[in-house]
Design an enzyme around this catalytic site. Sequence first.
Site, mmCIF file in Angstrom:
data_model
loop_
_atom_site.group_PDB
_atom_site.id
_atom_site.type_symbol
_atom_site.label_atom_id
_atom_site.label_comp_id
_atom_site.label_asym_id
_atom_site.label_seq_id
_atom_site.Cartn_x
_atom_site.Cartn_y
_atom_site.Cartn_z
ATOM 1 N NE ARG A 18 27.798 -25.968 -26.034
ATOM 2 C CZ ARG A 18 27.515 -24.691 -25.781
ATOM 3 N NH1 ARG A 18 26.812 -24.347 -24.705
ATOM 4 N NH2 ARG A 18 27.898 -23.737 -26.599
ATOM 5 C CE LYS A 42 26.551 -34.606 -14.325
ATOM 6 N NZ LYS A 42 26.545 -33.428 -15.198
ATOM 7 C CE LYS A 99 33.085 -30.597 -24.457
ATOM 8 N NZ LYS A 99 33.289 -30.995 -23.053
#
Length: 822
Positions: free
Chosen positions: A559, A670, A564
């Site tokens: 997002r 991931k 971030k």
Amino acid sequence: MSTSSLPSSITLRPGAVRDAIVDRLVRSLGKSVAGATRRDFYDALAIAVREALAERWIATRTRVTQAHVKRICYLSMEFLLGRSLINALSSFDDGLIDEVRETLLSFGHNLEEIAAEEEDPGLGNGGLGRLAACFLDSLATLGYAATGYGIRYDYGIFMQVIGDDGAQREVASSWLGMHNFWESGRGGIRYLVRFGGHCKSTRDDKGRVQYEWVDTHDVWAVAYDLLIPGNRSPTVNHLRLWSGRAVTPFKIEEFNHGNYAAAVADQIDAKNLTRVLYPDDSTPQGKELRLRQQYFCVSASLQDMLAQHLADGRGIDELERAFAIQLNDTHPALAIVELMRLLVDDYHIGWSGAWQMTRRICGYTNHTLLPEALETWPVAMFERLLPRHLQIIYQINRDFLEAVSAKYPSDMDRRRRMSLIAEDGDRRVRMAYLSVIGSHKINGVAKLHSRLMRETIFADFAELWPDRFTNVTNGIAVRRWLKQANPGFAQLITEKLGSAWENDLEDLERLKWAVDDPEFRQRFRAIKLENKKRLAKTIELLLNQKVNPEALFDVQVKRIHEYKRQLLNLMYVIVRYLRIINNEAPDAVPRVVIIAGKAAPGYWMAKSVIKLVNNVARVINSDPRVGDKLKLCFLPDYDVSLAQEIMPAADLSQQISTAGMEASGTGNMKLSLNGALTIGTLDGANIEIRDAVGEEHIFIFGMTAEQVTQRRAQGYSPAHVVENNPELKRAIETLDSGLFTPDNLADSTTVVDRLMSDGEHFLVLADFDSYAAAQDRVDALFRDQDEWGRQAIINALSMGPFSSDRSIREYADNIWGIKPVI
Ligand code: 26V
């Protein structure tokens, strides 16, 4: 008729794949093989797979009922499942998927293309929703009796479209547009959920006060089940999603009088309840419909649990031995209050017994420390919508504050701080405090986050009840994020180790020798290149932009949030661009910088970031002086399926949040599992990833969480930082010149103004020097392709601790007290 007596030819199983597909095409869909489209093949296959799962599902439920084991109910307003077909097919352990692939080829179809026919059900915003889906996968794989409970939104997260001006537009997209074969509507499973009205109190024959909630507006919650297969496991659990339906029938008299709107008003109101997922994961809007959704979800789920419990012939006093409830953030926190209401008002259990039971049943996971994301609801809204629940909250608060006063006599300020009701401004209910008080365990999602949670937002509570606070570091479903997303690498691992790693990721440790095997390294690199070529094709399809698959694929996907720091990434891209066009970087490592993610529709700065990224990309990508040395690609509409394409193709994973602000991150896991090296701050699970891969195999930079706190306290001045870094200064000046946004200078300057404002909360530029230095180390290492590959393999093989199987075992053992049924 028992399932075993069904004619076997229609069951999807090895040796019968062709017959099963043709059978569904003809008998379920009424299509001939010759006339069947790609979509028809998808439908036929989906029906056949779902039926095969249904048999395992029934067997699972029989086992669970007979074994009388404790069940976990995972309550979440979001589940970001991703597509089902390949996940389900590859959960069978008998090579079924290979036969399906060959059979489809014989019909002229490719399995991946068929699978892409499925809408990605985007019933979540981001990390929290995807974590819920990974946890369901692990629960089934490990054989735990588990039910996910959530909402069947007609519209999940919006589809992101990028306009010609580079800005995000939101388009509604219904995952239910086509018939969805993965869910089964359970018309017979429905519960009344009540709203509004008022409370009456009476005395029973023993003189005790009884409360009654009357004159309510009621809505049906009807159940839809999605099957959750365990990987190579006999267990199939389900996710039960609730949809709103009107209680009052269609008003035909109104209709006959021409009052069409009035005739269907109730139907529409009820359906609106579950129409759409709230797409803002940063600032709760305090909207009444959202509170209604939360209560709707919680009330239906608890009624369902109790109904099953009683149907099993067990007494209400046994409830805590039969169920554990986990609250995925505060969104389902009303479960605490609703359970109290049911126990006290409907089952007439005494208050303190009911409270003990409730607390032993519930656990709460916190997913964010950002104060603006912590939910509070106006008392006035509660009073109007859930009057009885407000009374219960007041009672819980009275009991609690009494205990606080007993421990800290005359500490009035502490009482005020810890109260469930915030009294500053309009009175509001603090849902995070309610979740803490009503749970026996409260956990954060990475070691650092759990510590900061204890030290900051819940400090008073951690002092009062230190033993209730704990950590469970997040994890990811290895099946989806390696086996399905990266079949090439998965097969290479299986060739060396066998397939046990799929359900036991720690097994990868045994492959560590391969790091020093040149043949293994060469094969790993060949697989990575293939994955990058595949992504390059997708990029060309999406953006009409060619990229060089040999370049370093530099990825930041998540997002869009200021914390971030996508802007830190973008500033560095601009610095590289300026180096290239000024001939200062003759041997720059070619890079493809990939950014993707959605911004909350109301989060203006996040949307400005997307627009600016796209504007910068347009200039860089069309500058002939740059060529292959640099490409910037913003991939629209990031979702689980796109993530499954990006993760295996990444070389570099950007995890660059302001330290102390990213609770965990799971994209970091991931990417690393797929052999990307991380450039990151000491934040969230990055710290644990560093510990696992070794600090020489990760690019750590920037301030620590403690330094961030200090820097803010000192008073941060971005102008000072920029003055001392000529390259950064030049990048800021270039933005200010409007080079990237010739049509609208403000598209650059508003973002620059934010970055340059005194005390800028996310300290974006404060970490720039150290980030750029780390990026230099990235370039240097990438020049040595063999060494890069070696470190990439070390990263992948070190991800054992980051399987969601490990997370789930910790929850099961330390919080829920449950055991597998197999
Ligand atoms: C918050 C809100 C607040 C208002 C209404 C709608 C809404 C929807 C979602 C959220 C959740 C924000 C919290 C969240 O997603 N946290 C992420 O959780 C991940 C799983 O634990 C973790 O890896 C990420 O670091 C964390 O940001």
